[in-house]
Design an enzyme around this catalytic site. Structure first.
Site, PDB file in Angstrom:
ATOM      1  CE  LYS A 115      -6.418 -72.944 -52.540  1.00  0.00           C
ATOM      2  NZ  LYS A 115      -5.834 -73.390 -53.937  1.00  0.00           N
ATOM      3  CE  LYS A 197       3.602 -61.106 -48.812  1.00  0.00           C
ATOM      4  NZ  LYS A 197       3.861 -62.138 -49.816  1.00  0.00           N
ATOM      5  CE  LYS A 200      -6.552 -62.584 -54.633  1.00  0.00           C
ATOM      6  NZ  LYS A 200      -5.780 -62.815 -55.881  1.00  0.00           N
TER       7      LYS A 200
END
Ligand code: TRP
Length: 334
Positions: A115, A197, A200
């Site tokens: 992050k 997979k 989002k």
């Protein structure tokens, strides 16, 4: 089955829409656990402030994530379903735990490094102590089991360290929380483009959201990668074809799956038909969830009641823990 006294706790990020991968990988586990354990499921709205300081959409996101989870079968009468920010005890425990968390170990956390790299202009202390807040969420209820995916394993290990450190320093208050899921492997829902997979952040068109309308579902499924079919009986399925069968296993009947297995083995399979069938079965699966979520989302009075009841349950458990915590630390002066 009667409930065990063991406590389950998990957090749900209020960002993004729920997709099929979340459903089979996480929410389905929660729904099963609610009948077997004492469960606390929380919307991590405070955590979202570490990366999303703009709160314009927060309320709508919180409402949506609550609605979607309830529509998937989470029952606010069986579990404590609440918002992190409604349980102030979390912030107090977070403060105490921060005195036991070392800068060095926090800086080594993989999610922090990721992050910090993504938002170099907002490397705030909340981001650094994200795992401390997560620990507070969990041990506030003295939870034993935490249903989470692999990406959260390091945070769980840190939670165990902080809990043990507290116990060592101030006396035994917390059990060691551990990651828990039914079965050894989490169900992985393959993406529709044959790569990885459903998630989002990847290709939006390869992910089925529980909020997708019927035509969107059909369209996405029809776009899934196939080829002209096997040419020799008993061929091995390429990955992208295996994925379509895997998706079918989630939502179609045994007869349907068997029919297409046989067609594949006889080299008579028509992938267009298979995808049409899968599209219809997906619609049948997703539409009721989408409609239920939508009606809950539009019922602000109901949602308010859910949040109030959830917060009350969570605070009851939190207050009991915090009595022990303050006493153990030595903050009782009279
Ligand atoms: N960090 C978790 C995630 O990104 C969300 C979360 C917050 C959580 N608090 C938690 C998960 C407590 C488990 C337990 O998905």
């Amino acid at each position: 089955m009667g409930k065990k006294n063991e406590i389950v706790m998990s957090g749900i990020r209020p960002t993004g829409y729920l997709h099929l991968g979340n459903y089979f990988g996480a929410v389905k586990n929660y729904v099963r656990m609610q009948d077997e354990f004492e469960c606390y499921f929380m919307v991590a709205d405070l955590h979202s402030l570490t990366t999303h300081p703009d709160t314009k959409e927060l309320k709508a996101n919180v409402h949506r994530v609550l609605s979607e989870n309830i529509a998937c079968g989470l029952d606010p009468d069986k579990v404590a379903l609440y918002c992190q920010s409604h349980v102030y005890e979390t912030s107090e425990l977070y403060l105490y735990l921060n005195m036991m968390a070392y800068k060095g170990e926090l800086e080594k956390t993989v999610t922090f490094k990721d992050k910090a790299r993504q938002h170099p202009d907002n490397v705030n202390a909340g981001l650094l102590t994200y795992p401390v807040l997560q620990t507070a969420d969990i041990i506030l209820h003295r939870a034993l089991y935490v249903p989470v995916g692999k990406d959260q394993e390091q945070h769980l290990e840190m939670a165990r360290n902080f809990a043990n450190r507290f116990n060592h320093r101030y006396g035994e208050v917390f059990p060691e929380p551990q990651a828990f899921n039914y079965g050894s492997e989490l169900v992985k829902v393959p993406s529709l483009d044959g790569a990885g997979k459903m998630s989002k952040s990847e290709n939006q068109f390869a992910t089925l959201y529980l909020s997708d309308d019927d035509d969107m579902i059909r369209k996405k499924v029809m776009k899934a990668k196939t080829d002209s079919g096997p040419t020799e009986p008993g061929s091995v399925k390429p990955d992208y074809i295996e994925n379509i069968f895997l998706l079918m296993k989630l939502v179609s009947t045994d007869e349907v799956i068997q029919k297409f297995e046989e067609d594949f083995n006889k080299c008579t399979i028509r992938y267009g038909d298979m995808k049409k069938q899968l599209g219809e079965d997906m619609v049948r699966f997703i539409a009721p969830i989408r409609e239920k979520a939508e009606s809950i989302r539009n019922d602000e009075t109901y949602l308010k009641g859910v949040m109030e009841k959830g917060a009350e349950k969570a605070r009851k458990s939190a207050r009991a823990t915090m009595e022990l915590v303050r006493e153990a630390i030595g903050l009782k002066y009279f």
